[in-house]
Design a protein around this motif. Structure first.
Motif, PDB file in Angstrom:
ATOM      1  N   VAL A  25      67.986  52.235 -12.868  1.00  0.00           N
ATOM      2  CA  VAL A  25      66.718  51.488 -12.430  1.00  0.00           C
ATOM      3  C   VAL A  25      65.387  52.560 -13.015  1.00  0.00           C
ATOM      4  O   VAL A  25      64.392  51.860 -13.286  1.00  0.00           O
ATOM      5  N   LYS A  26      65.590  53.658 -12.504  1.00  0.00           N
ATOM      6  CA  LYS A  26      64.464  54.659 -12.690  1.00  0.00           C
ATOM      7  C   LYS A  26      64.174  54.634 -14.260  1.00  0.00           C
ATOM      8  O   LYS A  26      63.129  55.148 -14.485  1.00  0.00           O
ATOM      9  N   ARG A  27      64.889  54.486 -15.091  1.00  0.00           N
ATOM     10  CA  ARG A  27      64.439  54.460 -16.726  1.00  0.00           C
ATOM     11  C   ARG A  27      63.341  53.627 -16.897  1.00  0.00           C
ATOM     12  O   ARG A  27      62.387  53.363 -17.774  1.00  0.00           O
ATOM     13  N   TYR A  28      63.287  52.348 -16.202  1.00  0.00           N
ATOM     14  CA  TYR A  28      62.473  51.230 -16.226  1.00  0.00           C
ATOM     15  C   TYR A  28      61.265  51.026 -15.218  1.00  0.00           C
ATOM     16  O   TYR A  28      60.259  50.276 -15.497  1.00  0.00           O
ATOM     17  N   ASN A  29      61.468  51.223 -13.936  1.00  0.00           N
ATOM     18  CA  ASN A  29      60.870  50.728 -12.986  1.00  0.00           C
ATOM     19  C   ASN A  29      59.427  50.862 -12.854  1.00  0.00           C
ATOM     20  O   ASN A  29      58.634  50.247 -12.575  1.00  0.00           O
ATOM     21  N   ARG A  30      58.859  52.173 -13.361  1.00  0.00           N
ATOM     22  CA  ARG A  30      57.750  52.568 -13.337  1.00  0.00           C
ATOM     23  C   ARG A  30      56.924  51.674 -14.167  1.00  0.00           C
ATOM     24  O   ARG A  30      55.862  51.174 -13.927  1.00  0.00           O
ATOM     25  N   HIS A  31      57.414  51.486 -15.395  1.00  0.00           N
ATOM     26  CA  HIS A  31      56.843  50.635 -16.555  1.00  0.00           C
ATOM     27  C   HIS A  31      56.697  49.279 -16.047  1.00  0.00           C
ATOM     28  O   HIS A  31      55.715  48.379 -16.197  1.00  0.00           O
ATOM     29  N   LEU A  32      57.706  48.746 -15.375  1.00  0.00           N
ATOM     30  CA  LEU A  32      57.669  47.267 -14.946  1.00  0.00           C
ATOM     31  C   LEU A  32      56.719  47.094 -13.790  1.00  0.00           C
ATOM     32  O   LEU A  32      56.046  46.130 -13.654  1.00  0.00           O
ATOM     33  N   ARG A  33      56.667  48.145 -13.038  1.00  0.00           N
ATOM     34  CA  ARG A  33      55.704  47.819 -12.004  1.00  0.00           C
ATOM     35  C   ARG A  33      54.484  47.860 -12.350  1.00  0.00           C
ATOM     36  O   ARG A  33      53.549  47.083 -11.746  1.00  0.00           O
ATOM     37  N   ASP A  34      53.939  48.891 -13.480  1.00  0.00           N
ATOM     38  CA  ASP A  34      52.800  48.603 -14.052  1.00  0.00           C
ATOM     39  C   ASP A  34      52.318  47.302 -14.733  1.00  0.00           C
ATOM     40  O   ASP A  34      51.211  46.861 -14.821  1.00  0.00           O
ATOM     41  N   LEU A  35      53.431  46.887 -15.351  1.00  0.00           N
ATOM     42  CA  LEU A  35      53.042  45.384 -15.861  1.00  0.00           C
ATOM     43  C   LEU A  35      52.769  44.428 -14.925  1.00  0.00           C
ATOM     44  O   LEU A  35      52.181  43.480 -15.085  1.00  0.00           O
TER      45      LEU A  35
END
Length: 378
Positions: free
Chosen positions: A326-336
């Motif tokens: 999850v950590k690989r993607y969650n920051r970017h998805l949060r910002d989307l």
């Protein structure tokens, strides 16, 4: 505190249990504001795993930090956070290379790498379908969110299903302009479809047999493919002029059923091999287990799923599998989400109090019309 406790096949209860406490200096305690019932929770609910009696369930969690251990420096009390379902140490070779879903240090179960909250074989950790949750290695694991309550129903998808859907497209090797076939229009499949469109897919075809789920796929711009109306692989071939999809996502798992309700654990894998073009990729994020005593065949009970491997090989296809880091993607998805580009909350069908968890599990498990994604508010 109140918590959702597993008591046997198709039996969960809300019980008073001890509050979680700081056990290590790197821990935090999170007051849960939203926790979700995940489709993979139903494997446990139905008695198709080795989850133990008394397990507090729930791995899709978010909330407000109440307390931190003495070694926690980045996260502080009062922070609004998303809790990835993976529990990573942050220091082993897998965590350091971005594979927090396969942490080598957090799961004491023999033969199992990777830990999670409230899940069978994923370590001794309580889940977050409760009022409070202990989070190990808090500085490493927790994702900070903007304060307040904006985007609550979007952000609650960051703990698992939105990153998992994205991971499916990543494992499949999706590129801009691809035609993507997604098998399964449950929450993860719909997140894979949403992700594929965010990643620039030319077209996304979503296969299922439930009318309400297919309708939801259509509402987000995907093309519904109704399994009940004929062979989905042939429908995809017809829709692509005989070429097949460029890549595909398996978002069903080992309890795949045909339209008549008969279980065939190899069904979706076979249909993806048939409907993805030669040299195309397949991302498998539906759950498969090393053993499944409740399976319909002796091989499947041993975790052996025979599928069309000869065709898979002859077509030069490639396949990626496994739980999402999850950590690989969650920051970017949060910002989307913050930017208004991603809106995973379109999935939400029901918001229930924690005391209604048993009803939520039963109706979601029964695939009742309109029960797409259930959120619990402790």
């Amino acid at each position: 505190m109140r918590a959702v406790v597993y008591r046997g096949p198709r039996e969960v209860t809300v019980e008073q249990v001890p509050d979680p406490e700081i056990q290590q200096p790197t821990d935090a305690i999170v007051r849960i504001t939203t926790t979700n019932i995940c489709g993979s929770d139903l494997h446990m609910y139905e008695g198709r795993t080795n989850v133990e009696d008394g397990k507090i369930l729930g791995h899709e969690n978010m909330g407000i930090v109440e307390e931190v251990g003495s070694a926690v420096g980045r996260i502080k009390a009062g922070d609004r956070v998303s809790v990835p379902f993976n529990i990573g140490c942050g220091a082993c070779v897998n965590c350091e290379s971005g594979w927090t879903s396969y942490c080598l240090r957090t799961n004491p179960v023999e033969g199992m790498d990777g830990a999670a909250y409230g899940y069978a074989s994923m370590g001794p950790y309580d889940g977050g379908q409760a009022e409070f949750l202990r989070v190990p290695y808090a500085d490493f694991n927790l994702l900070e969110l903007p304060p307040g309550d904006e985007h609550e129903n979007d952000f609650t998808m960051l703990s698992d299903i939105f990153p998992t859907g994205w991971h499916g497209t990543e494992l499949a090797g999706q590129r801009p302009g691809d035609t993507v076939a997604v098998f399964g229009a449950g929450p993860v499949g719909l997140m894979a479809a949403h992700s594929a469109m965010l990643r620039g897919a030319a077209e996304v075809l979503v296969v299922d047999k439930e009318p309400d789920r297919l309708a939801l796929a259509g509402k987000i711009g995907a093309r519904p493919v109704d399994f009940a109306k004929g062979d989905p692989a042939q429908q995809i071939m017809d829709a692509t002029g005989g070429r097949g999809a460029d890549c595909g996502v398996e978002a069903v798992g080992y309890q795949a059923h045909d339209p008549a309700g008969e279980e065939h654990p190899e069904l979706v894998l076979d249909k993806l091999v048939e409907s993805v073009r030669s040299t195309g990729g397949i991302g498998v994020v539906g759950v498969y287990l090393p053993q499944d005593p409740g399976a319909v065949t002796e091989q499947a009970q041993q975790g052996r799923i025979p599928f069309e491997y000869g065709t898979f090989f002859s077509k030069g296809q490639h396949m990626g599998t496994g739980q999402c880091p999850v950590k690989r993607y969650n920051r970017h998805l949060r910002d989307l989400i913050i930017a208004g580009r991603a809106t995973p909350s379109f999935l939400v069908s029901h918001e229930l109090g924690l005391d209604q968890a048993a009803e939520g599990y039963e109706r979601f498990d029964n695939r009742e019309n309109g029960w797409t994604k259930v959120l619990l508010r402790p």
